[in-house]
Every structure is written in C-alpha cells, then in structure tokens.
Scaffold this active site. Structure first.
Site, short mmCIF file in Angstrom:
data_model
loop_
_atom_site.label_atom_id
_atom_site.label_comp_id
_atom_site.label_asym_id
_atom_site.label_seq_id
_atom_site.Cartn_x
_atom_site.Cartn_y
_atom_site.Cartn_z
N LYS A 72 8.15 -0.01 12.46
CA LYS A 72 6.83 0.38 12.94
C LYS A 72 6.81 0.37 14.47
O LYS A 72 6.28 1.28 15.09
CB LYS A 72 5.78 -0.59 12.38
CG LYS A 72 4.37 -0.15 12.72
CD LYS A 72 3.33 -1.09 12.14
CE LYS A 72 3.05 -0.78 10.68
NZ LYS A 72 2.03 -1.68 10.12
N ASP A 111 -2.29 0.12 18.74
CA ASP A 111 -2.09 -1.30 18.98
C ASP A 111 -3.39 -2.09 18.82
O ASP A 111 -3.40 -3.16 18.20
CB ASP A 111 -1.53 -1.52 20.39
CG ASP A 111 -0.03 -1.25 20.44
OD1 ASP A 111 0.52 -0.89 19.38
OD2 ASP A 111 0.56 -1.40 21.52
N SER A 146 -6.77 -5.96 13.29
CA SER A 146 -6.52 -6.12 11.85
C SER A 146 -5.83 -7.45 11.57
O SER A 146 -6.28 -8.24 10.72
CB SER A 146 -5.65 -4.94 11.37
OG SER A 146 -5.20 -5.16 10.06
N THR A 154 4.35 -8.78 0.04
CA THR A 154 4.73 -10.17 -0.27
C THR A 154 4.12 -10.62 -1.59
O THR A 154 4.76 -11.32 -2.38
CB THR A 154 4.29 -11.09 0.88
OG1 THR A 154 5.05 -10.77 2.04
CG2 THR A 154 4.52 -12.55 0.53
N ILE A 163 0.85 -1.18 0.00
CA ILE A 163 0.00 0.00 0.00
C ILE A 163 0.89 1.24 0.00
O ILE A 163 0.81 2.07 -0.88
CB ILE A 163 -0.95 0.00 1.21
CG1 ILE A 163 -1.89 -1.20 1.12
CG2 ILE A 163 -1.78 1.30 1.23
CD1 ILE A 163 -2.84 -1.33 2.28
N THR A 164 1.78 1.31 0.96
CA THR A 164 2.72 2.45 0.95
C THR A 164 4.17 1.99 0.95
O THR A 164 5.07 2.80 0.92
CB THR A 164 2.51 3.35 2.20
OG1 THR A 164 2.79 2.56 3.36
CG2 THR A 164 1.09 3.87 2.27
N SER A 165 4.41 0.68 0.96
CA SER A 165 5.79 0.19 0.99
C SER A 165 6.26 -0.12 -0.43
O SER A 165 5.47 -0.15 -1.36
CB SER A 165 5.85 -1.08 1.85
OG SER A 165 5.23 -2.15 1.18
#
Lengths: 511, 511
Positions: free
Chosen positions: A307, A277, A283, A222, A216-218
């Site tokens: 993170k 957290d 999630s 994977t 998404i933002t990286s």
C-alpha cells in the site's frame, strides 16, 4: 407573500404505502422502489434515482429511489432493500411514507470542500455524522473522498476527521489505564502478526483487547485467519470476560460499530481504488481510540506493490499519523517494515494459521520472517508497557515465544474465546512451477492476493496460495514456486487460468 | 508460472442466464439483478453493488450488480433495468452471461487526476469515451467531476475535454459555411430569448439551426416553451428541411446524441450540485461544435441567485470560454447581462410563450426587458453575420421585430416544424399578495423556479408563475406580486404552501 388558505399541501406526500421486502442486498445504501405512475411519484414530482426520505412511525431514512413499471409492484406499494428494511425496523404489512428529503446542511460543507475550502471540526462533524447515519449516497461519499485526495487533508482536518469519526461510534472502556493495540496499514499478503503480538504482550500481563477486521478485498483478514483457530464473533460482554481473564483477545470488531462512518467510507474508497493519508490516519486512529487504546504500534510495510510504495510516502504518512496521535492523546510508534514480498508462506486463512502455529510451537520449519516481524512489533509494545527497557523489547518477545509462554497464553485466549481448533487443509492442491531456471527477483503482492482470492480465499478458509520461494532464491526449471489450495475444482481452475495469464506474478530472472 | 492443464476457467463464467426485463428505470446507469446464491455469483465471487460485464452475443455492457434473495428471480435468471435492456438490444427469452469486467484503462487516468495530475488529450479522450459508452458508474463520474472542481480544469484540459466530448457524439454539417448559434449559461427564470433571436437572425437570410434542451431542473427549457407553439421533436432529416426552407429552427436536441458524455455527466453534476467553469465551457462548446455552429453568442446572466454570481466569476468564465473557442476554431462573443431577477413576466412553458408572442406581435404590454435582451443577442449575431456593421446590430434587430419580419419568419418556422399553435392557459390561478406595503428589493431566482415547478411546470405546460412586479416597484399591502398558475388543485396547494413557507422569495422592503 401570502396564500389565502391553510397549509395542506404535504397531505398527499404523507400518503401511506404498503412496505414490501424485496430481499435486495446493497452494501449500505438504502434503496426504495416505487411505481413510476404511483400517486406519490406524481404528486411529489419524484424522478428515478433521486434521494427520498422514507418514514415509518418516528424513524426516517434517506434512500435512493428507483422507479419501476409493470405489475411487480402495486401503485400503493413501496419495495425496500434489506438495508432500508433493517434501518426502518419494519415488518411486512407496515406502511411507510415517501417524500422529498430535507436538504442536508452538511452538503453545503461538502460543496465548500469540493471547491477547495478547508473544513473545521464542526463541518467535518456534520459530514461524518450524516455519512454514519446513512444519509449520504455513494456519489456524495465518493465526492467527499475525492475532494480530500485532490486537495489532501491537512493536519487540522485530519485531526477533525479523526475526532468526528470517534464521535459517531461506540467507545469501549477498560479497567486498565494502559491499553495496548497494534495495527498494520495493510497491503501485504500473509502479514498475520497480530495473534503472535497479542499472545506475547498479554503473556507479560499487559492489556491488549484486539479487534480485527475480516477481509474486504484481501484474501484474509486477521479475523478470518483467527477464526480457523477459535471463535471470533463474540458479544462485547463476552469479549470483556476474555480480556479480564487473559489480558488479551483477537476478535472480530465489525459488529461493534467502533467507527461506522469509516466502515461506510472504506467501501467507497475500494470502489474508487483511492486512499489518502489523512483518511487512512483518521480511519486507523478513530478505530483505536474507539476501541479504548492508549498505546499503539503501527506496522507500515513499504514496497513497490504494497500500500505504501516508497520511503518518502512512508515518511509523510508516519509524520501525519504521529502528529494526529499526539493531538488526540494516543501514544503511537510507527515501524517501517519490508513490504516487497509476502510474509510467511501461507496466503489465506488456514494457511496463515498454519504458519502462526509453526511459530508458536517453535517448529524448525516455522517462517522466520513472520517470527521476526511479530517480535519487533511486540517488542515495541513491551517497551511502551514498561516490561522491557531501552531496546530490549524484541529480545524479550523472542524469549517469550521460545520458552512457550506466548503459546500457552495463546491457547488460553483461544479457550476463553470458545475453544481452540486446528485449521483445515484444502482437498485440491496444484503447484505452479518455474517456466525456466533463474533467480526470484520480485513478487507482485496485488496479483498474488488476487490469485489467492480466485482460489476461494477467504470464503473457503482452506483456500489460498502457499509460497515455496522468496526473493533471491535460485530455482530450477519446473521447480514449484507456489501451490494453489482450493476447495472446489472450479475455483482451482479459475486461479490456475489467472496464473497462466499472469506468468510474472513471481518474477524469475534467468541467471 | 505454468499450470499443467488447458485454460478452461472462464467456462463457468460464460454460463448463460435467462434475461428478464424488470422495467426498472435508471437515469443512465445499467443495473442487473442476480440471485446471491446463483452459480455465477458464487463461482465469479461477485458481491453486491460491484460492476459487472453483461454480454449478449457480441454486445457487452458494464452494469451495477444487485444481489437478491427469495423467489422473485430464478437461479438461472438475470434481471435487467431498462437501460441495460435497451443497450443490449435483447428480447424476453434471450440469454446473457455475467462476469467480472475488464478493468478500464481510463480508471488509471481518473486516478491520476484525483491525485492532482493534469490529463492530456489522450487520457481525457479515454475517460470521456468510457463515460459516453456507459462504462462509468455514477460514483466514478462524480469523482471525476469533483477532482476537476477541487483542482480546476486548466485551459489545456478544458480544450482537451471539449474535443473529447465532440469526439464521442454525432456531428452535424450544414450547406452554409457560416452557421450561427446562441447559448445562455442559464439560471435565470423566463430568459426565453431564443425563439426571438432565431427568427430575427433567420429573417436576414442567415443560417441558425437551433437545438435546445428540455428542462432538467428548471421550470422550462427552451424546447418545452417552444413546444407550446410548434412541434419540436423532429427527426434530423426533417430538421434539415426546415433549415433549408427557413434558415432557422428551434427544435429539441436531446435525441441527437450531440455530446452523449455531457448528457450523462450533467445528471451527476445536478446530483452533486456542482459545476465548474471548465466543465461548463466544454459542455457548451462541444454541443455547439457538434451542432455544426461556427459563430456563437453566449448570454451570461450575472446576479446573486443566478448561476454566475459575481462580475469576477463572469470574467473568469468569459476568458476561459473565449480562449477555448479560439483554440477549437469557433468565433464566440459573450454578453454579460443582468441576472438579478426573471426576464419577462411568465415562468413556465405556456406563460413564457405568451410573453414571446407579445413581443413578436408588438403588443403594447409586451415585456420590454425580454425584447431588449433578444435584440442585443440577435444584434451581435447580425454583426457577426455581416448584416450590420459596427454596433448597428441591436437597432437592426429591433427594426426587424417592429416591422413584422421577425414575426413572419417565426410563423414560417413554426409551420415548417409542423404547424403553429397557441399556448394554453391554466385553469387554476392564485395570486400571492404583498403582506405589507413597500418596495421590491430582490427576487430569489432559485426559489422562484422551485415555486413554478411545484405548480407543475414544465410537465404541465400551462403551469408556472406569472410575475406582476419587478425590482424597484413600490407596492401596496395586499397588492398581487405574482400569480401561481396550475392545472390541478394538488399542485396549486403544493406551490402555495411553499410560498407561505418562503415569504421572502420576492422581497418587499418597507418604505
């Protein structure tokens, strides 16, 4: 109070408007455009940027209204964004009606949470249900996320949120009663252990149907990395066959709607650059439960630019995650790992895949840190799965790599997913060199990720950054620290300009 | 790290795009539309709904990007919303550039606040400055408001927020060293005391340059009501002349940019339906300070369906407001009033103006509650202004009404503002009658306001609701409780349907 005539007032709101597909993309929020002088805006008293209900037949969505003047839209037309178009399932020429939406019951729960009151499972279920159904604007989602950060979700709320998220999505089931899974809380470039872990664990006859995300933002998810080695966008029936045949898979989970509310909330979290957290635990666990997992290992990299930034933060996260996992009946082990610098050498889909292949093939130049991390994680799963006793998991995992069983299993999985392929190599490469001699004393993971993205990752699979040095290494002046890989001249220049403006991404301390 | 070539990467981002005015209305957020396959989206890696910087010459704004496909927009075009168009000050044919915005420094302050840390004056100044400049998306504004509600603003933050808001806007000055003002925290239909208070106070030679708002979500703002009696949209030079001549005015303050950040935040507050005391205090005081007021009386109606619902809530609000007022050098007196039911009879601009005229003209049927409230508020100002000693203010105010001085002053103010006029009367009227005999035991202010709005108020000045009964009154079956006033058949039907669906807005308890 009595009026003297029959109830006719909603007639004008039900006036039919011609739907027009405007081909406007939004992330998930539906948008509708109406003329500000249209009868429906006037009679309903609708202002711009209010939320409205758009109905087509029996389907109704909540959308954000933008008013527009001029001739681009007719008085009897409703222009719809792509999300609205898809959600309503309409075609050109169909007609829709637009009116004030019913107030959402869950908004009063949201309001209570904003004012600092805890929410029970029922209230959280209503909020998450409305979010999953696309009834919340980004402003409301952002407000919910903020309230749950300023007054952090407690254990009970985190459990309720997890259950609510599972309740909104698809839930997969597998024939095997023990289903393994692996997760990394993220934030560390190149930490691509999943294909290794899956192959090692599946080589021992265990079930590990791994669904992964795209970036998404990286610079790479994977699924992006795996896609350079095999197809990952498989229908669920096909995934079942792969797992039936090989025990494991590494596929893209995005189309499976495992936790649709989470998918929506994550976008707003990124916008606000906040994660708490409780939200993170809900999630992770909701997606694992929805994917049918019973035993999960979670990688928690800790480092100043990861993170999770401190041991104390890791401790709090681990405790909450383990407690909620117990409550929802998932066996979960967390593993705290070194998050100070990238894992392996490559950052970007093809470069990371190259590192994976080097480890699988036992090449002498294979990055040992990537191998070690994968073996630690796979080892825990082997122990949970009863294939190794005590602390013998990591050694067994390493043995499985060395003797070629993991590689054989990985090739079989790739073939079952549609055929193995070799990752490409970028046509343009540009080394970035040490401005002076010294010792590498730190790497900024966040800005390094940005550098790889500017170079074109993950859209261009071959793009990214290849690291040549690690923390502690001593370098000469002019020695290459890393190399930018790009597919186009423009992207290479972008990345290079960013690197020049940020000379301390890889920090060199003069000796 | 060193690249080996000159810094050229921002060139492609500076590519010029033809600006196109799309005539799309937003409340305040700027929006830009680009083709998803445009070179700038591809080279900059811009996704849909991200925030971008749009530059025209030396001007730069932050806007939300929507990506669009198809032929509606050219590859080299940038479609702009009305807000973006106005903020950039461009014309058709001008060219703009679009790129990633610089990260806002104030976002890290916002993030700290979300995570529960208090903000100092400097940080609050940065946040408010960026909001006033239109650099915040609604999601970020909503997040800020939520964080300041979940962990309520403390005294120091409220003071800092007040100062920050004053710092972003215009600040008026007046020749007189004592400048009076009046405010009501709102939520009570028909509570239109301002014109009476201004006239009474100005009749005693005091300075009271009153700037009022139009309705945002209520059936009438003071400016809407006053507009049925005289022009209210005056340039600042003209307002100065009115005040110089008559000592007071009742004008619309919306165009004066007294507290632009507040104007923006209020819209998002309404969307989220939340207001916290600190925000309310900062909003009120910043506008009063910006308007040049030195002495202020604040009306705080308290009732179950008013904005302030309990004596305890009123107490907390009063204490905070008085403390911050002291800190910022404003003399402020709060007055807690009965907020259980509407004030006067009319709800809606013209109906409220009719009530005002009845009080001014000492008509026998003038609503006594409106007169009494106006005299209490004016009395406090007369005492603050040294025109009445001890508690003699209210009596002096009443005397000023009875002997016609207030009426004479009001006529003079109206003439100075551009000429007095009579409010109109609605062509369509429909009484709502008691379904059974009984005693009026409650009025729901919120749904009553909605009823008046459905009837067309405030857009149609003559529309609204005229009350015939008050709490405690005994009514017969079929006796009119109130009358809907409307200018169109459709709006009358809307209001009537709502009344039928909500028979308990005026609650009748069988005796």
């Amino acid at each position: 109070m009595n009026g003297s005539r029959a109830y006719t007032a909603q007639d004008s709101a039900m006036a039919q408007l011609q739907a027009r597909r405007l081909q406007i993309h939004t992330v998930h929020e539906s948008v509708v455009f109406l003329r500000s002088d249209s009868p429906v805006c006037r009679s309903e008293g609708l202002g711009t940027q209010v939320r409205v209900a758009v109905r087509f037949g029996a389907r109704e969505i909540i959308a954000t209204l933008y008013q527009v003047d001029g001739d681009a839209l007719g008085l009897d037309e409703a222009g719809l964004s792509e999300t609205a178009w898809a959600q309503l399932g309409i075609h050109d020429g169909d007609t829709v009606s637009v009116r004030h939406p019913q107030p959402l019951d869950s908004h009063s729960a949201l309001r209570r949470r904003i004012f600092g009151h805890r929410l029970d499972d029922t209230s959280l279920g209503m909020v998450i249900g409305d979010i999953a159904a696309g009834r919340y604007s980004d402003v409301h989602i952002g407000s919910f996320l903020t309230a749950c950060t300023t007054l952090p979700l407690d254990l009970g709320e985190t459990r309720g949120l997890t259950r609510a998220m599972v309740g909104t999505g698809t839930r997969l089931t597998w024939p095997d009663s023990m289903v393994l899974d692996k997760h990394c809380v993220g934030g560390l470039p190149g930490n691509r252990t999943t294909p290794l872990v899956v192959a090692i664990v599946a080589a021992h006859g265990l079930t590990i149907p791994k669904t992964s995300s795209r970036a998404i933002t990286s610079p790479a998810g994977t699924a992006d990395t795996m896609e350079t080695l095999a197809p990952v966008d498989l229908p669920i029936e096909r995934i079942r066959k792969v797992v039936e045949l090989e025990g494991g898979c590494v596929v893209w989970g995005g189309a499976m709607q495992l936790s649709p509310a989470d998918d929506i909330m994550i976008r707003v979290q990124r916008t606000l650059d906040l994660e708490n957290d409780g939200q993170l635990v809900a999630s992770v666990l909701s997606k694992k439960i929805a994917a049918g997992a019973t035993h999960v290992v979670v990688d928690i990299p800790v480092g100043p630019t990861a993170k999770v930034r401190s041991p104390a933060a890791a401790e709090a996260l681990e405790q909450l995650m383990e407690a909620v996992a117990r409550d929802v009946g998932v066996r979960l082990v967390t593993l705290r790992t070194d998050g100070r610098e990238p894992v392996g050498r490559g950052i970007g889909p093809a470069l990371e895949a190259r590192d994976l292949l080097a480890v699988f093939r036992n090449q002498v130049d294979a990055p040992s840190d990537l191998r070690e991390r994968a073996c630690r994680l796979a080892g825990i799963l082997l122990e949970m799965g009863g294939r190794a006793s005590g602390h013998g998991g990591q050694a067994l995992a390493l043995q499985t790599l060395i003797d070629g069983r993991a590689w054989k299993k990985f090739v079989a999985i790739c073939e079952a997913q549609g055929g193995m392929r070799e990752p490409g190599v970028a046509p343009l490469q540009q080394p970035l060199c040490a401005a002076e001699a010294g010792q590498i004393c730190g790497v900024d993971n966040r800005r390094l990720a940005r550098l790889a993205k500017l170079a074109g990752a993950p859209q261009n699979h071959v793009a990214g950054v290849d690291m040549h040095t690690r923390c502690g290494d001593v370098v000469e002046q002019g020695q290459p620290l890393c190399t930018i890989h790009a597919a186009s001249r423009g992207e290479l220049e972008y990345a290079r300009a960013f690197a020049e403006a940020n000379p301390d991404i890889i920090e060199v301390e003069p000796l």
